[in-house]
Design an enzyme around this catalytic site. Sequence first.
Site, PDB file in Angstrom:
ATOM      1  N   ARG A 101       0.880  -1.174   0.000  1.00 49.33           N
ATOM      2  CA  ARG A 101       0.000   0.000   0.000  1.00 49.33           C
ATOM      3  C   ARG A 101       0.912   1.216   0.000  1.00 49.33           C
ATOM      4  NH1 ARG A 101      -5.420   1.264   3.369  1.00 49.33           N
ATOM      5  NH2 ARG A 101      -6.112  -0.140   1.752  1.00 49.33           N
ATOM      6  N   HIS A 128      -7.137   0.304  -6.693  1.00 52.73           N
ATOM      7  CA  HIS A 128      -7.403  -0.500  -5.500  1.00 52.73           C
ATOM      8  C   HIS A 128      -8.078  -1.796  -5.978  1.00 52.73           C
ATOM      9  CE1 HIS A 128      -7.760  -1.513  -1.455  1.00 52.73           C
ATOM     10  NE2 HIS A 128      -8.645  -0.640  -1.010  1.00 52.73           N
ATOM     11  N   GLN A 131     -10.122  -4.292  -3.670  1.00 52.18           N
ATOM     12  CA  GLN A 131     -11.396  -3.713  -3.258  1.00 52.18           C
ATOM     13  C   GLN A 131     -12.460  -3.913  -4.344  1.00 52.18           C
ATOM     14  OE1 GLN A 131     -12.230  -1.868  -0.296  1.00 52.18           O
ATOM     15  NE2 GLN A 131     -14.249  -2.262  -1.142  1.00 52.18           N
ATOM     16  N   ASP A 223     -17.109   6.817  -2.229  1.00 57.81           N
ATOM     17  CA  ASP A 223     -15.798   6.687  -1.567  1.00 57.81           C
ATOM     18  C   ASP A 223     -15.530   8.041  -0.904  1.00 57.81           C
ATOM     19  OD1 ASP A 223     -13.129   6.158  -0.883  1.00 57.81           O
ATOM     20  OD2 ASP A 223     -12.375   6.323  -2.940  1.00 57.81           O
ATOM     21  N   CYS A 263     -16.459   1.591  -0.038  1.00 57.08           N
ATOM     22  CA  CYS A 263     -15.276   0.769   0.253  1.00 57.08           C
ATOM     23  C   CYS A 263     -14.894   0.836   1.724  1.00 57.08           C
ATOM     24  CB  CYS A 263     -14.117   1.214  -0.622  1.00 57.08           C
ATOM     25  SG  CYS A 263     -13.807   2.988  -0.553  1.00 57.08           S
ATOM     26  N   ARG A 291     -13.834  -8.847   1.399  1.00 54.09           N
ATOM     27  CA  ARG A 291     -12.396  -8.592   1.215  1.00 54.09           C
ATOM     28  C   ARG A 291     -11.614  -9.827   1.659  1.00 54.09           C
ATOM     29  NH1 ARG A 291     -10.356  -3.426   1.014  1.00 54.09           N
ATOM     30  NH2 ARG A 291      -8.508  -4.573   0.363  1.00 54.09           N
TER      31      ARG A 291
HETATM   32  N1   CP Z   1     -11.352  -0.278   1.961  1.00 57.29           N
HETATM   33  C1   CP Z   1     -10.108  -0.397   2.432  1.00 57.29           C
HETATM   34  O1   CP Z   1      -9.151  -0.657   1.702  1.00 57.29           O
HETATM   35  O2   CP Z   1      -9.995  -0.229   3.766  1.00 57.29           O
HETATM   36  P1   CP Z   1      -8.644  -0.013   4.554  1.00 57.29           P
HETATM   37  O3   CP Z   1      -8.097   1.322   4.099  1.00 57.29           O
HETATM   38  O4   CP Z   1      -9.041   0.009   6.000  1.00 57.29           O
HETATM   39  O5   CP Z   1      -7.697  -1.120   4.224  1.00 57.29           O
HETATM   40  N1  NVA Z   2      -9.834   6.651  -2.024  1.00 55.22           N
HETATM   41  C1  NVA Z   2      -9.560   6.179  -0.691  1.00 55.22           C
HETATM   42  C2  NVA Z   2      -9.855   4.723  -0.585  1.00 55.22           C
HETATM   43  C3  NVA Z   2      -9.708   4.142   0.804  1.00 55.22           C
HETATM   44  C4  NVA Z   2      -9.944   2.654   0.831  1.00 55.22           C
HETATM   45  C5  NVA Z   2      -8.106   6.468  -0.352  1.00 55.22           C
HETATM   46  O1  NVA Z   2      -7.249   6.362  -1.235  1.00 55.22           O
HETATM   47  O2  NVA Z   2      -7.839   6.832   0.800  1.00 55.22           O
END
Ligand code: CP
Ligand code: NVA
Length: 309
Positions: A101, A128, A131, A223, A263, A291
């Site tokens: 990430r 993502h 997701q 989102d 999400c 997930r």
């Molecule tokens: N939706 C999602 O990826 O959640 P987190 O940021 O908590 O991993």
């Molecule tokens: N668009 C958001 C998604 C979180 C799961 C981010 O990047 O923070």
Amino acid sequence: MFQSLISINDLSTEEIRKLLEIAADVKKRPQDFRNVLEGRMFGFIFEKPSTRTWVSFQAGIFSMGGGVIYLGPEDIKLGVREEVRDVARVLNRYLSGVVMRTFSHWTITEFQDYFEKPVINGLSDKEHPCQALADYMTLYEKIPADQDPVLAFVGDGNNVLHSLMLVAAKLGAKIRYATPKKYQPNPKILKTAQELAKKTGASIEKFLDPGKAVEGADAIYTDVWVSMGEEDIRKKKLKDFKGMQVNKALIAKAKKGALIMHCLPAHRGEEITNDVMESKCAIVFDEAENRLHIQKAILLHLLNQGAIQ
Ligand code: CP
Ligand code: NVA
């Protein structure tokens, strides 16, 4: 050479269908997958916080007999203490795969160039993918794919929308999106999705008015407006996204009983109201649960253990 999942575009239509099938199978009989990752260690390289991605991958790997090492931003200081390519070559000697990430999508692709096992994108500035796969699994559990549900995304043209659009394009599904003018999806990703859609019969429709985007839709997705790393432009984004909130008035324009998707994490009172989050139509925690199942399916598929027995 192992396959990675950095973009939805790394998967064929067939592979996505297979992943959805494996995930449903793993969900049904998790006990039969207890030892399949025995002796395998995975690294989690996370530059940003996470609840779902981290915990679902870790729980999934532990429940299949594997182990994980969490490497937060202060632990290896990827690209700061050492170049990304050197870290990748070192970790390659220890691990069976990594979940990453990162702020920049480049960090993941650079890492993959020097790592010989699966690299999974657990969220970058561009995509993502895990997701979006869990989201389509959830949507199709509620409205089977052969009923061709219309998904309307209202919000930021960002990582989550990009991956949803690509899954829809690969599966020949119907997706609409409404974003503020200044927050349109990445044109390159949109073009890729549109080209795929021509081949699969998917439809990708753009709207500026969220009310029009959700008209008659089967599911509404949103989102956060302020993504991780954007905290310094929070005020500006809240202003720019005015009128894009998923609230009662907006969902009244969709199909009666339309599903509400997110999400998570949700910022109640910003992109979604509390009453909509708490409504019976919200399937956000089913998405979160899935997930877990989709992450397991992704691991099994990438490690070539995905055959449905
Ligand atoms: N939706 C999602 O990826 O959640 P987190 O940021 O908590 O991993
Ligand atoms: N668009 C958001 C998604 C979180 C799961 C981010 O990047 O923070």
